[in-house]
Design an enzyme around this catalytic site. Structure first.
Site, PDB file in Angstrom:
ATOM      1  N   GLU A 223       0.805  -1.226   0.000  1.00 57.73           N
ATOM      2  CA  GLU A 223       0.000   0.000   0.000  1.00 57.73           C
ATOM      3  C   GLU A 223       0.838   1.278   0.000  1.00 57.73           C
ATOM      4  O   GLU A 223       0.813   2.043   0.986  1.00 57.73           O
ATOM      5  CB  GLU A 223      -0.947   0.020   1.202  1.00 57.73           C
ATOM      6  CG  GLU A 223      -1.955  -1.106   1.213  1.00 57.73           C
ATOM      7  CD  GLU A 223      -3.039  -0.918   2.277  1.00 57.73           C
ATOM      8  OE1 GLU A 223      -2.962   0.047   3.060  1.00 57.73           O
ATOM      9  OE2 GLU A 223      -3.986  -1.734   2.302  1.00 57.73           O
ATOM     10  N   GLU A 404      -5.535  -8.609   1.098  1.00 57.11           N
ATOM     11  CA  GLU A 404      -6.180  -8.127   2.322  1.00 57.11           C
ATOM     12  C   GLU A 404      -7.658  -7.854   2.048  1.00 57.11           C
ATOM     13  O   GLU A 404      -8.004  -7.242   1.036  1.00 57.11           O
ATOM     14  CB  GLU A 404      -5.546  -6.823   2.841  1.00 57.11           C
ATOM     15  CG  GLU A 404      -4.159  -6.986   3.397  1.00 57.11           C
ATOM     16  CD  GLU A 404      -3.637  -5.726   4.081  1.00 57.11           C
ATOM     17  OE1 GLU A 404      -4.465  -4.891   4.513  1.00 57.11           O
ATOM     18  OE2 GLU A 404      -2.410  -5.575   4.148  1.00 57.11           O
TER      19      GLU A 404
HETATM   20  C1  FCB Z   1      -4.316  -2.025   5.584  1.00 57.94           C
HETATM   21  C2  FCB Z   1      -2.927  -2.374   6.086  1.00 57.94           C
HETATM   22  C3  FCB Z   1      -2.907  -3.442   7.142  1.00 57.94           C
HETATM   23  C4  FCB Z   1      -4.044  -3.269   8.128  1.00 57.94           C
HETATM   24  C5  FCB Z   1      -5.357  -3.124   7.416  1.00 57.94           C
HETATM   25  C6  FCB Z   1      -6.544  -2.995   8.332  1.00 57.94           C
HETATM   26  O1  FCB Z   1      -4.308  -0.732   5.093  1.00 57.94           O
HETATM   27  O2  FCB Z   1      -2.117  -2.804   5.004  1.00 57.94           O
HETATM   28  O3  FCB Z   1      -1.649  -3.437   7.758  1.00 57.94           O
HETATM   29  O4  FCB Z   1      -3.790  -2.185   8.937  1.00 57.94           O
HETATM   30  O5  FCB Z   1      -5.312  -1.994   6.575  1.00 57.94           O
END
Ligand code: FCB
Length: 497
Positions: A223, A404
């Site tokens: 990210e 994620e």
């Molecule tokens: C993302 C991050 C991860 C975690 C999630 C909830 O932005 O990559 O580390 O904090 O959010």
């Protein structure tokens, strides 16, 4: 849109990311808790959120054979052992130890103590039936000061972890950078300093040589956009700056770091695959006006195309460049050949999806859907379908992994010791169903990692938000499989819903 308008837009976004979501700042504690409590009832965890799909209809959905069901974590959020075996300091150590930065003054010093308990955590993964585990390597464990000879004890830890995964038939997926920049490099200018990208490539090379025979998939930078926005514009993540001009130079150097790491892997002769890990946000106009459509397009440029176009098309989006302006540090910082490096061919794209964004004609953002306990997160599973199909449409059939997706719930063990996170089950079911539809419509999605395996240190929120499939009692470090973990085990066993 002028720079000024864009500034206004960002200021508004900052407000909605703080007031609307005091969430990520950790500074407006009281308001945050009050609002969170009311939103939880709206659509988070106690009651199942509004559904985009019908659970009955989803029953029986099967994923392609060999689909890579997994879970994700990151080093600073779970490892602890902050001073052990030669680990140096990272920007997150500095930031979390700065009073007022993190909710309740929490730090990652101990976190989920995974550094010492990794063997137990590996057993948990095996019990869940995970096929893939996405974790990150802590740069300051490998190079305490961000350069020079790698620290063997740091490498040994990841070797033990990776070997343990293979012993349990779980495929390792390693992220090289999940925000824990060595503090020494920050002291030398951090990501504003182009040299940090070169240091990153050297660090990546050391890791490839030490672990590359056992790691089939590498992710470069987690990210980059979050570092840019939260670290350099809103200032509620490390290093805690509020400097928009610096922020987009940082974006360029993070992209450069990505490209240099891809090249380092190719040069190593290893066969592993590599790609970026991007949090993508489908952007929608909040109304039917031409102004909202135009503002949404630029917003999409900043949220998505800035990162996707540079990697997959070898050019930054012109609307974003125009908006930054020729005198901006970013535009002045791009050198001949940089975009060729950034667009070095990758093997896969890692997508992280949490929330859609709705943009009004004046460039501000509004909410349309119930939020989770993280108020920046609107629960909208269709956004998963939209972003996956859009990426395939606009950037070609690059293999995709979801690295994620998840939500925080106020999980508490009941009298019987169980943690009943029914809301997480319906959230995941709806998002899995949306991903399944995307596969049906031609998206080459190969795996899906739930964020997160364990409750952990959620950055500015400290330990208050619980994102795990597995509950962590921080006082005793005892792990308890939540209801969602049991449910996920069945999904994996069935290879579907
Ligand atoms: C993302 C991050 C991860 C975690 C999630 C909830 O932005 O990559 O580390 O904090 O959010």
């Amino acid at each position: 849109m002028s720079l000024l308008t864009r500034r206004r837009l960002l200021r508004r976004a900052a407000l909605s990311a703080t007031a609307a979501g005091a969430a990520r700042t950790g500074l407006a504690g009281a308001t945050a808790t009050a609002t969170a409590a009311s939103t939880v009832a709206l659509g988070g965890c106690d009651s199942p959120p509004e559904r985009a799909t019908d659970p009955e209809q989803d029953r029986g959905l099967r994923f392609p054979d060999g689909f890579g069901w997994g879970a994700a974590t990151s080093a600073y959020q779970i490892e602890g052992a902050a001073k052990e075996d030669g680990r140096g300091e990272s920007v997150w150590d500095t930031f979390s130890h700065t009073p007022g930065r993190i909710r309740n003054g929490d730090t990652g010093d101990v976190a989920a103590d995974h550094y010492h308990r990794y063997a137990q955590d590996l057993d948990l993964m095996r019990d869940l039936g995970l096929r893939s585990y996405r974790f990150s390597i802590s740069w300051p464990r490998i190079q305490a000061d961000g350069s020079g000879r790698p620290n063997q004890r740091g490498l040994d830890f990841y070797r033990r972890l990776v070997d343990g995964l293979h012993e349990r038939d779980i495929a390792p997926m390693a992220t090289l950078f999940h925000w824990d920049l060595p503090q020494a490099l920050q002291d030398a200018g951090g990501w504003e300093n182009r040299d940090t990208a070169e240091r990153f490539a050297e660090y990546a090379d050391a890791v490839f040589h030490a672990l590359g025979d056992q790691v089939p998939v590498w992710l470069t930078v987690n990210e980059p956009k979050t570092v840019v926005q939260n670290g350099y514009i809103f200032g509620h993540h490390a290093p805690g700056f509020r400097d928009e001009d610096a922020a987009y130079l940082v974006a360029h150097h993070l992209q450069l770091a990505h490209g240099l790491a891809v090249r380092a892997l190719r040069a190593s002769g290893l066969t592993g695959r590599i790609g970026p890990a991007l949090n993508l946000h489908p952007c929608y106009p909040a109304d039917d006006s031409a102004e909202a459509a135009a503002a949404t397009k630029l917003h999409d440029g900043y949220e998505n195309r800035l990162y996707l176009d540079s990697i997959f098309k070898g050019a930054y989006p012109q609307d974003v460049l125009d908006d930054r302006g020729p005198d901006s540090r970013m535009v002045r910082g791009v050198r001949d050949g940089d975009l060729k490096i950034i667009s070095s061919p990758v093997d896969l794209l890692a997508v992280q999806y949490y929330t859609p964004i709705y943009v009004t004609g004046d460039g501000s953002t509004v909410r349309k859907w119930p939020t989770s306990e993280a108020e920046w997160q609107q629960i909208y599973p269709e956004g998963m379908y939209d972003i996956l199909t859009r990426v395939t449409r606009d950037y070609g059939r690059v293999p995709i992994t979801i690295t994620e997706n998840g939500l925080p719930c106020p999980d508490v063990p009941g009298a019987d010791g169980n943690v009943d996170d029914a809301g997480r089950v319906s959230f995941l079911r709806d998002h899995f169903a949306a991903a399944h539809r995307a596969i049906g419509d031609g998206v080459p999605l190969e795996s899906y990692h739930v964020w997160s395996l364990l409750d952990n240190f959620e950055w500015a929120e400290g330990y208050e938000q619980r994102w795990g499939l597995v509950y962590v009692d921080y006082a005793s470090q005892r792990r308890v499989l939540k209801r969602s973990a049991h449910w996920y085990r069945d999904v994996i066993r069935r290879n579907g819903l």
